[in-house]
Write an enzyme that holds these catalytic residues in place. Structure first.
Site, PDB file in Angstrom:
ATOM      1  N   GLY A  85      -5.887 -31.630   3.567  1.00 35.30           N
ATOM      2  CA  GLY A  85      -6.947 -32.254   4.343  1.00 35.30           C
ATOM      3  C   GLY A  85      -6.880 -33.766   4.353  1.00 35.30           C
ATOM      4  O   GLY A  85      -5.996 -34.387   3.765  1.00 35.30           O
TER       5      GLY A  85
ATOM      6  N   ASN B 166      10.300 -27.511  -8.656  1.00 31.01           N
ATOM      7  CA  ASN B 166      11.142 -26.891  -9.676  1.00 31.01           C
ATOM      8  C   ASN B 166      12.586 -27.391  -9.605  1.00 31.01           C
ATOM      9  O   ASN B 166      12.817 -28.583  -9.551  1.00 31.01           O
ATOM     10  CB  ASN B 166      11.053 -25.367  -9.561  1.00 31.01           C
ATOM     11  CG  ASN B 166       9.623 -24.877  -9.644  1.00 31.01           C
ATOM     12  OD1 ASN B 166       8.842 -25.379 -10.428  1.00 31.01           O
ATOM     13  ND2 ASN B 166       9.268 -23.921  -8.807  1.00 31.01           N
TER      14      ASN B 166
ATOM     15  N   VAL C 189      -8.022 -22.870   7.487  1.00 34.42           N
ATOM     16  CA  VAL C 189      -8.000 -23.117   8.925  1.00 34.42           C
ATOM     17  C   VAL C 189      -7.524 -24.555   9.139  1.00 34.42           C
ATOM     18  O   VAL C 189      -8.078 -25.495   8.554  1.00 34.42           O
ATOM     19  CB  VAL C 189      -9.380 -22.909   9.567  1.00 34.42           C
ATOM     20  CG1 VAL C 189      -9.315 -23.179  11.062  1.00 34.42           C
ATOM     21  CG2 VAL C 189      -9.879 -21.493   9.305  1.00 34.42           C
TER      22      VAL C 189
END
Length: 585
Positions: free
Chosen positions: A489, A438, A298
């Site tokens: 976060g 990559n 979320v």
């Protein structure tokens, strides 16, 4: 002049002799006229200042810096797994100098609740890939890029692309030889006696007596297999980024400006827009059971009218409120210890609505309204939600596409293949989350963002799971004009470093007067677009072929398309959206 004494002006009577000596010495070159001009302008300088002025004057005509050495190292990422560091040395004014180094973020899923065998296999594969990348960087790539000007990004990416293509062909040939050897070794199958169909004691084969056979529920379709990666491919992307950063350092400009110049064909835009941060606040899916795992993450997004600094401060206050709501008794240490590798709070949930109610309550405690003062984004396991049925994805786009963004987090193809095909061949969506990993090259990323804008998709630069402390991702997002940036976060050093870089760039642009205020982008009404296309097709002469020809396959999901992009998709809800169950067939 005696040592330690006062410095005297250079006597003018010495200038003719100095001019004559310099002219004789440099007569075979183009220097005499330039030297004459320089000396005429410096006769009034003190001797030390004169020498410095001459050095600065002639440095403009020196040979441009070239790459002289590459060094690859194995380092650890933010969660303690091995990854690649690349350092570039250049020859600058006949001296070897270390210009910059970058640490590549590794892109691989974090194995939760995996078996020890699977964890060991993942660790071995990762170590093999990093070791192979080190061999390339310190060996053949070191020789290939030597004497290349770091300002020539296109040439560097071209060489890296050719090298990677060659390695891919070598790997195919190696596997073909192995397959032939295995088939030759099994020239004749061993004789295996046939098993009797009669069971012991004369009993018939079948289930246990007294147990009724039940119809099994339709299982959730397994995730599509991950696209195979060439072992060592991380060296290609790492070197491309390192060359771009080296070119920016040598030209004394930040990396984001160098990328903006590349995207706009060396025509620097007058203003740059900061990407909106998609900040992860809750990680609840992996700690929940059953269908509750659909709610993976979320996130909150500050409104466009706020600066990045104001937006992050607002989200920090919401995060503090959530900590108090999750752990009202203690002062927070027990909750703060439960931080995921994404840098956000980990919590389970008893219903899909619970984390949303938690966010709404935290916002209301601060006098904020969710959907207006702060926007909501949900990272859901879309492949489990819709069973890889493209029509269901189309239905949900038609139902809520005019009120929210629907983002495909994992593209159906690698970035290089998307650029090669010149088509965002993914199910109907508002945009893509791009991860620089990559064999992705800077030129590929630049071309992909142009392609997204041309097809009215929004670009989101995303941070991989195995993040490093390198903050180049932020410069990529700003320079390429990404609409959003997804960094995780507001905790853990490797995440916070990037938020700090985002704040620093915003401050720098504001100081220079080149910061453009955020723009609100409208949502695409997929239902109206689909109707328009259908009306156009109905107006065409009827044929016996498929009514959806290939040139009109973009609005709807192609039938032969691999819908891998449904995995881990994001719903960015800008207002409270009630999903009608009738939209699902």
């Amino acid at each position: 002049m005696e040592p330690g004494g006062e410095r005297e002006l250079l006597p003018r009577r010495h200038l003719p002799e100095l001019r004559h000596q310099a002219a004789e010495y440099y007569r075979s070159n183009e220097v005499p006229q330039r030297l004459e001009e320089a000396l005429n302008a410096t006769f009034y300088l003190r001797p030390p200042d004169l020498y410095g002025h001459l050095a600065n004057y002639f440095s403009k005509f020196s040979k441009p810096p070239v790459i002289c050495k590459l060094i690859g190292r194995k380092v650890l990422d933010g969660i303690g797994r091995p990854t690649l560091e690349v350092e570039i040395f250049c020859t600058v004014k006949n001296h070897e100098k270390s210009i910059c180094s970058i640490v590549v973020s590794s892109h691989s899923e974090i194995l939760d609740n995996a078996s020890p065998e699977a964890i060991d296999a993942d660790e071995k594969e990762r170590n093999d890939s990093i070791n192979r990348a080190l061999e390339w960087v310190n060996g053949s790539l070191n020789e290939m890029l030597r004497d290349l000007q770091p300002a020539d990004q296109c040439k560097a990416d071209e060489l890296l692309g050719e090298y990677f293509a060659k390695k891919v062909e070598e790997e195919k040939e190696r596997k073909a030889i192995e397959k032939e050897e295995q088939e030759a070794a099994i020239s004749a199958p061993a004789y295996v006696p046939a098993l009797s169909a009669v069971t012991p004691s004369g009993k018939k084969k079948g289930g246990k007596l007294g147990k009724k056979s039940s119809v099994a529920e339709k299982p959730i379709s397994p995730a599509e297999p991950i696209e195979p990666l060439l072992c060592g491919s991380i060296a290609i992307g790492g070197l491309s980024l390192a060359v771009a950063k080296t070119g920016a350092t040598i030209n004394n400009i930040p990396l984001y400006l160098r990328l903006a110049l590349m995207k706009h064909d060396q025509d620097l835009p007058k203003e740059l827009t900061m990407p909106l941060p998609m900040v992860s606040l809750l990680s609840c899916g992996k700690s929940s059971s059953g269908k509750l795992k659909l709610m993976k993450e979320v996130m909150l997004v500050p409104p466009a009218e706020l600066t990045v600094k104001q937006g992050i401060e607002r989200l920090l206050e919401i995060q503090k409120q959530m900590v108090r709501l999750l752990d009202p008794v203690s002062k927070g240490p027990s909750v703060l210890k439960r931080i995921s590798h994404l840098g956000c709070l980990i919590t389970g949930c008893d219903s899909l609505e619970q984390p949303l109610i938690l966010l709404q309550t935290a916002c209301r405690n601060l006098g904020l309204e969710l959907g207006i003062d702060v926007q909501l984004a949900i990272n859901c396991a879309a492949h489990e939600l819709m069973d890889y049925d493209g029509q269901q994805w189309s239905n949900i786009c038609n139902a809520v596409g005019s009120r929210c963004y629907l983002i495909a987090e994992d593209a159906a193809k690698s970035i290089s293949k998307l650029v090669e095909d010149q088509n965002i061949n993914v199910p109907k969506c508002s945009g893509l989350i791009i991860k620089y990993t990559n064999q992705t090259k800077i030129s590929d990323l630049t071309e992909l963002t142009r392609l997204l804008e041309g097809q009215r998709h929004i670009a989101i630069l995303g941070s991989p799971a195995g993040e490093s402390s390198d903050d180049s991702l932020v410069d990529l997002a700003v320079g390429l004009g990404a609409r959003f940036i997804k960094l995780g976060g507001l905790s853990r050093g490797e995440r916070v470093t990037k938020y700090n870089r985002l704040l620093a760039i915003e401050e720098e642009l504001a100081k220079n007067g080149t910061l453009r205020s955020g723009e609100n982008h409208g949502f695409v009404d997929f239902a109206e677009e689909a109707l328009t296309v259908e009306e156009l097709l109905n107006a065409c002469p009827t044929t016996e072929q498929d009514p959806w020809p290939s040139e009109h396959s973009q609005p709807l999901l192609a039938q032969d398309q691999n819908p891998l992009s449904l995995h881990g998709s994001t719903l960015h809800l800008n207002e409270a959206t009630n999903l009608d169950p009738s939209i699902f067939p």
